[in-house]
Design a protein around this motif. Structure first.
Motif, short mmCIF file in Angstrom:
data_model
loop_
_atom_site.label_atom_id
_atom_site.label_comp_id
_atom_site.label_asym_id
_atom_site.label_seq_id
_atom_site.Cartn_x
_atom_site.Cartn_y
_atom_site.Cartn_z
N LEU A 57 22.65 59.19 50.86
CA LEU A 57 23.53 59.60 51.96
C LEU A 57 23.94 61.06 51.85
N GLU A 58 24.09 61.55 50.63
CA GLU A 58 24.44 62.96 50.42
C GLU A 58 23.31 63.90 50.85
N GLU A 59 22.08 63.42 50.84
CA GLU A 59 20.95 64.25 51.24
C GLU A 59 20.98 64.60 52.72
N ILE A 60 21.71 63.84 53.49
CA ILE A 60 21.85 64.12 54.93
C ILE A 60 22.79 65.32 55.08
N PHE A 61 22.39 66.31 55.84
CA PHE A 61 23.16 67.56 55.96
C PHE A 61 24.63 67.28 56.31
N THR A 62 24.85 66.50 57.32
CA THR A 62 26.17 66.00 57.67
C THR A 62 25.98 64.66 58.37
N ARG A 63 26.92 63.76 58.17
CA ARG A 63 26.88 62.47 58.86
C ARG A 63 27.95 62.43 59.95
N HIS A 64 28.45 63.60 60.36
CA HIS A 64 29.46 63.64 61.43
C HIS A 64 28.88 62.94 62.65
N HIS A 65 29.66 62.09 63.25
CA HIS A 65 29.18 61.21 64.32
C HIS A 65 28.63 61.94 65.54
N SER A 66 29.03 63.18 65.76
CA SER A 66 28.58 63.89 66.97
C SER A 66 27.34 64.75 66.76
N THR A 67 26.81 64.77 65.54
CA THR A 67 25.63 65.59 65.25
C THR A 67 24.36 64.75 65.27
N THR A 68 23.23 65.41 65.40
CA THR A 68 21.94 64.72 65.38
C THR A 68 21.73 63.99 64.06
N THR A 69 22.05 64.67 62.96
CA THR A 69 21.87 64.02 61.65
C THR A 69 22.86 62.89 61.46
N GLY A 70 24.04 63.02 62.03
CA GLY A 70 25.03 61.95 61.94
C GLY A 70 24.62 60.72 62.72
N ILE A 71 24.04 60.95 63.89
CA ILE A 71 23.57 59.82 64.71
C ILE A 71 22.44 59.09 64.00
N SER A 72 21.52 59.84 63.39
CA SER A 72 20.40 59.20 62.69
C SER A 72 20.81 58.60 61.35
N ALA A 73 22.00 58.96 60.84
CA ALA A 73 22.49 58.39 59.57
C ALA A 73 22.62 56.88 59.65
N SER A 74 22.88 56.35 60.84
CA SER A 74 22.97 54.89 61.00
C SER A 74 21.66 54.22 60.60
N ASP A 75 20.55 54.86 60.94
CA ASP A 75 19.24 54.31 60.56
C ASP A 75 19.06 54.31 59.04
N THR A 76 19.53 55.37 58.39
CA THR A 76 19.45 55.44 56.92
C THR A 76 20.27 54.32 56.30
N VAL A 77 21.47 54.10 56.80
CA VAL A 77 22.32 53.03 56.27
C VAL A 77 21.69 51.67 56.55
N ALA A 78 21.13 51.49 57.73
CA ALA A 78 20.45 50.22 58.04
C ALA A 78 19.29 49.99 57.08
N ASP A 79 18.57 51.06 56.73
CA ASP A 79 17.48 50.94 55.76
C ASP A 79 18.01 50.51 54.39
N LEU A 80 19.14 51.10 53.96
CA LEU A 80 19.74 50.71 52.68
C LEU A 80 20.16 49.24 52.70
N PHE A 81 20.77 48.81 53.79
CA PHE A 81 21.17 47.40 53.93
C PHE A 81 19.92 46.50 53.88
N THR A 82 18.89 46.90 54.61
CA THR A 82 17.66 46.09 54.68
C THR A 82 17.02 45.96 53.31
N GLN A 83 16.96 47.06 52.56
CA GLN A 83 16.41 47.01 51.20
C GLN A 83 17.23 46.08 50.31
#
Length: 175
Positions: free
Chosen positions: A52-78
């Protein structure tokens, strides 16, 4: 002690609203969960935080923040990869919210009362007080909380833990 509170208010005869009393209250002792606590993998928690730290920012209004949900879903899925009954959902609430960031929900159905749900949560976004264009890795905002959710899910799955009520692990969007 775990307490269930139905947050829906009820209308009283005089037109005011009243809070509903708790439907159930349970106590969980350390001895009941100590075997599960002992299998917690701190290296796995650290790895989730690092992801999660590798993501530049997970702020909800940014592109990287919006895609962070997919990263978290991948962690949950694993974490739930060995389970047949766990569902992972990306919940889109953009139609009634100011964010396009999605909530991630891992659900484990209860055995006896699956319609009743215990929710454990942490927020998946991060922020930097100096502005959205700045890096916000957010180990303590709240990558550590999400990493614990991932580890709790992994432990439940690998240990074959069963619960009376359904368990939902929520990684909340936009705080």
């Amino acid at each position: 002690s775990i307490e269930y509170v139905d947050l829906r208010a009820t209308q009283t005869t005089d037109g005011s609203t009243a809070r509903v009393n708790p439907v159930f209250k349970e106590s969980v002792t350390l001895s009941e969960v100590s075997d599960l606590i002992e299998v917690a993998d701190t290296e796995q928690i650290s790895a989730s935080i690092a992801t999660l730290e590798e993501i530049f920012t997970r702020h909800h209004s940014t592109t990287t923040g919006i895609s962070a949900s997919d990263t978290v879903a991948d962690l949950f899925t694993q974490a739930a990869s060995q389970a047949e009954n766990v569902t992972i959902e990306l919940y889109d609430h953009s139609s009634f919210s100011v964010t396009n960031q999605k909530r991630v929900i891992g659900r484990i159905p209860g055995k006896e009362q699956p319609e009743e749900t215990v929710i454990i949560g942490a927020h998946l976004d991060s922020t930097n007080k100096t502005g959205l264009s700045k890096r916000a890795p957010g180990a303590d905002d709240d990558a550590s909380g999400v990493a614990v959710l991932v580890e709790v899910l992994r432990i439940i799955v690998t240990q074959g833990a069963n619960f009376t009520r359904s368990i939902e692990l929520h990684a909340y969007a936009a705080e």
